[in-house]
Design a protein around this motif. Structure first.
Motif, mmCIF file in Angstrom:
data_model
loop_
_atom_site.group_PDB
_atom_site.id
_atom_site.type_symbol
_atom_site.label_atom_id
_atom_site.label_comp_id
_atom_site.label_asym_id
_atom_site.label_seq_id
_atom_site.Cartn_x
_atom_site.Cartn_y
_atom_site.Cartn_z
ATOM 1 N N ASP A 5 0.820 -1.217 0.000
ATOM 2 C CA ASP A 5 0.000 0.000 0.000
ATOM 3 C C ASP A 5 0.852 1.264 0.000
ATOM 4 N N HIS A 6 2.007 1.200 0.646
ATOM 5 C CA HIS A 6 2.940 2.331 0.672
ATOM 6 C C HIS A 6 4.254 1.878 0.042
ATOM 7 N N TYR A 7 4.905 2.816 -0.627
ATOM 8 C CA TYR A 7 6.201 2.517 -1.237
ATOM 9 C C TYR A 7 7.348 3.093 -0.415
ATOM 10 N N LYS A 8 7.195 4.358 0.029
ATOM 11 C CA LYS A 8 8.291 5.009 0.724
ATOM 12 C C LYS A 8 7.757 5.877 1.850
ATOM 13 N N GLU A 9 8.633 6.142 2.785
ATOM 14 C CA GLU A 9 8.366 7.088 3.874
ATOM 15 C C GLU A 9 9.594 7.968 4.003
ATOM 16 N N GLY A 10 9.471 9.222 3.599
ATOM 17 C CA GLY A 10 10.632 10.095 3.581
ATOM 18 C C GLY A 10 11.656 9.613 2.567
ATOM 19 N N GLU A 11 12.910 9.957 2.793
ATOM 20 C CA GLU A 11 13.976 9.599 1.858
ATOM 21 C C GLU A 11 14.713 8.336 2.260
ATOM 22 N N LYS A 12 14.475 7.822 3.457
ATOM 23 C CA LYS A 12 15.329 6.753 3.970
ATOM 24 C C LYS A 12 14.593 5.451 4.264
ATOM 25 N N ILE A 13 13.291 5.365 3.990
ATOM 26 C CA ILE A 13 12.521 4.160 4.315
ATOM 27 C C ILE A 13 11.739 3.698 3.091
ATOM 28 N N ARG A 14 11.770 2.394 2.816
ATOM 29 C CA ARG A 14 11.023 1.802 1.716
ATOM 30 C C ARG A 14 10.238 0.592 2.214
ATOM 31 N N TYR A 15 9.077 0.339 1.590
ATOM 32 C CA TYR A 15 8.210 -0.772 1.959
ATOM 33 C C TYR A 15 8.101 -1.754 0.792
ATOM 34 N N ILE A 16 8.170 -3.057 1.103
ATOM 35 C CA ILE A 16 8.081 -4.125 0.111
ATOM 36 C C ILE A 16 7.180 -5.216 0.693
ATOM 37 N N ALA A 17 6.455 -5.927 -0.152
ATOM 38 C CA ALA A 17 5.602 -7.025 0.307
ATOM 39 C C ALA A 17 5.913 -8.283 -0.493
ATOM 40 N N ASN A 18 5.479 -9.458 0.047
ATOM 41 C CA ASN A 18 5.527 -10.681 -0.740
ATOM 42 C C ASN A 18 4.160 -11.348 -0.728
ATOM 43 N N ARG A 19 4.015 -12.434 -1.448
ATOM 44 C CA ARG A 19 2.709 -13.068 -1.609
ATOM 45 C C ARG A 19 2.261 -13.839 -0.371
ATOM 46 N N ASN A 20 3.150 -14.018 0.580
ATOM 47 C CA ASN A 20 2.802 -14.734 1.802
ATOM 48 C C ASN A 20 2.289 -13.809 2.903
ATOM 49 N N GLY A 21 2.172 -12.529 2.595
ATOM 50 C CA GLY A 21 1.691 -11.576 3.587
ATOM 51 C C GLY A 21 2.778 -10.954 4.431
ATOM 52 N N ASP A 22 4.033 -11.235 4.105
ATOM 53 C CA ASP A 22 5.139 -10.619 4.834
ATOM 54 C C ASP A 22 5.389 -9.210 4.285
ATOM 55 N N ILE A 23 5.698 -8.311 5.192
ATOM 56 C CA ILE A 23 6.056 -6.937 4.809
ATOM 57 C C ILE A 23 7.508 -6.715 5.191
ATOM 58 N N TYR A 24 8.264 -6.128 4.279
ATOM 59 C CA TYR A 24 9.666 -5.805 4.524
ATOM 60 C C TYR A 24 9.797 -4.282 4.539
ATOM 61 N N VAL A 25 10.383 -3.773 5.608
ATOM 62 C CA VAL A 25 10.607 -2.332 5.734
ATOM 63 C C VAL A 25 12.113 -2.107 5.693
ATOM 64 N N ALA A 26 12.587 -1.414 4.679
ATOM 65 C CA ALA A 26 14.021 -1.212 4.478
ATOM 66 C C ALA A 26 14.430 0.181 4.927
ATOM 67 N N SER A 27 15.461 0.224 5.760
ATOM 68 C CA SER A 27 16.061 1.494 6.163
ATOM 69 C C SER A 27 17.330 1.686 5.343
ATOM 70 N N LEU A 28 17.439 2.795 4.636
ATOM 71 C CA LEU A 28 18.574 3.023 3.745
ATOM 72 C C LEU A 28 19.799 3.553 4.471
ATOM 73 N N GLU A 29 19.733 3.594 5.803
ATOM 74 C CA GLU A 29 20.897 3.908 6.627
ATOM 75 C C GLU A 29 20.740 3.183 7.955
ATOM 76 N N TRP A 30 21.836 2.984 8.656
ATOM 77 C CA TRP A 30 21.739 2.322 9.956
ATOM 78 C C TRP A 30 20.963 3.231 10.907
ATOM 79 N N PRO A 31 19.869 2.728 11.527
ATOM 80 C CA PRO A 31 18.998 3.617 12.307
ATOM 81 C C PRO A 31 19.480 3.940 13.706
ATOM 82 N N GLY A 32 20.471 3.222 14.212
ATOM 83 C CA GLY A 32 20.934 3.477 15.572
ATOM 84 C C GLY A 32 20.336 2.486 16.557
ATOM 85 N N SER A 33 20.020 2.938 17.751
ATOM 86 C CA SER A 33 19.523 2.035 18.796
ATOM 87 C C SER A 33 18.065 1.660 18.594
#
Length: 353
Positions: free
Chosen positions: A19-47
């Motif tokens: 439903d969403h592709y991106k959040e700001g410049e550093k976060i991306r959303y991906i899905a698969n057919r099994n209902g899993d959602i992958y949220v990618a951070s384009l930089e190390w987020p810290g703690s």
């Protein structure tokens, strides 16, 4: 790429739009057919890692791909989803990969308030604006029945921040950030703008910069912002195949102690240093006295990008006008891959103390 794919391939193969592709410049959303959602951070987020557009299922496990332990998490109205990262991963050598970090979970799209619109001088949602004396900023709600919360010190707005009620007058360099708060919704992502106050408000250029590299406009040379070694960072003014000459009118005669400027050398994209730089001063804007001259040798081979700074300290010098001149090499030299093409001259700042 191969090492990264060893860890994160499940987020790539068989992936599909969510439903969403991106959040700001550093976060991306991906899905698969099994209902899993992958949220990618384009930089190390810290703690901890925060994102707003997903609400994990109640019993969903969340893990970082390449790290076998489930991570603790929570969801709240203000921050959305917060995932805690273990202390062991704060050391770079312990992380499963580099560059982008992928969190796997199951969940649904979150109800998130729409970010406010930042309006200055009839322009909306620009990243930066330069002004000389004072500028007025309007914050426009993106939806009804909301509150806009903002900060003027660069900090992230929250529920205890100032509530917007009328246009804000800014008279100094400021980072303004704003969010929208709405009942039943997670607070919006942050909207922000850098408002840079120029040291002077009157500068004339003999040649106009290329619109692709404007540094925010003519006053961008007087806003105190130095460029990085990336010519696309928005802080450089680019001049193609022409010399650079700028005249600053300080409004009245003033004591001048230091004149400084900076140029970029990045030979790959045809950006060469000037071969001559001159500083000159004048009382009437017509008759100038040269107070500094710098010769710069043209590079004879490729090298890493760098900022070149030029400075002249003066004593007992009073003037109203300051001229900065830089001689472009004109065309790329024979050894260069762009031989014969127009060379670029990039300048970021003129500082007069």
């Amino acid at each position: 790429m191969g090492k990264w794919m060893e860890v994160n391939s499940e987020a790539i193969y068989g992936s599909m739009m969510w439903d969403h592709y991106k959040e700001g410049e550093k976060i991306r959303y991906i899905a698969n057919r099994n209902g899993d959602i992958y949220v990618a951070s384009l930089e190390w987020p810290g703690s901890s890692f925060q994102c707003k557009y997903i609400t994990p299922n109640k019993n969903s496990a969340i893990r970082l791909l390449g790290h076998n332990e489930n991570l603790s998490w929570k969801v709240d109205h203000e921050n959305g989803l917060t995932i805690q990262l273990p202390e062991s991963l704060q050391q770079e050598s312990n992380r499963p990969c580099m560059y982008a970090y992928v969190f796997k979970m199951q969940g649904v799209p979150a109800s998130v308030a729409t970010s406010p619109i930042i309006s200055v001088r009839d322009k909306q949602n620009v990243e930066t604006e330069i002004f000389s004396d004072e500028i007025e900023v309007e914050l426009i709600p993106g939806q009804e029945n909301t509150r806009i919360l903002y900060s003027l010190d660069g900090s992230e707005p929250n529920e205890s921040s100032q509530t917007y009620s009328e246009p804000i007058k800014i008279n100094k360099t400021t980072v303004l950030k704003a969010i929208t708060s709405k009942d039943g919704y997670i607070n919006s992502p942050t909207a922000k703008i850098h408002l840079n106050k120029a040291a002077f408000n009157n500068i004339n250029l003999s040649s106009m910069y290329n619109q692709k590299y404007s540094a925010g406009g003519t006053l961008g040379l007087l806003d105190g912002q130095h460029g990085s070694t990336k010519f696309t960072d928005g802080k450089w003014q680019g001049f193609e195949g022409v010399d650079f000459e700028a005249v600053i009118d300080m409004g009245q005669k003033k004591d001048i102690k230091i004149i400084k400027t900076g140029f970029l050398q990045d030979l790959g994209p045809w950006i060469f240093p000037p071969i001559l730089i001159e500083f000159a001063v004048s009382d009437d804007g017509k008759n100038y006295e040269t107070v500094a001259s710098f010769q710069q040798e043209t590079p004879k081979e490729q090298s890493s990008a760098k900022r070149l700074a030029y400075e002249k300290k003066l004593s007992d010098q009073r003037a109203r006008y300051v001229k900065v001149f830089a001689k472009n090499i004109g065309t790329c030299p024979p050894w260069h891959s762009g031989s014969g093409g127009k060379a670029w001259l990039f300048v970021d700042e003129i500082s007069i103390n």
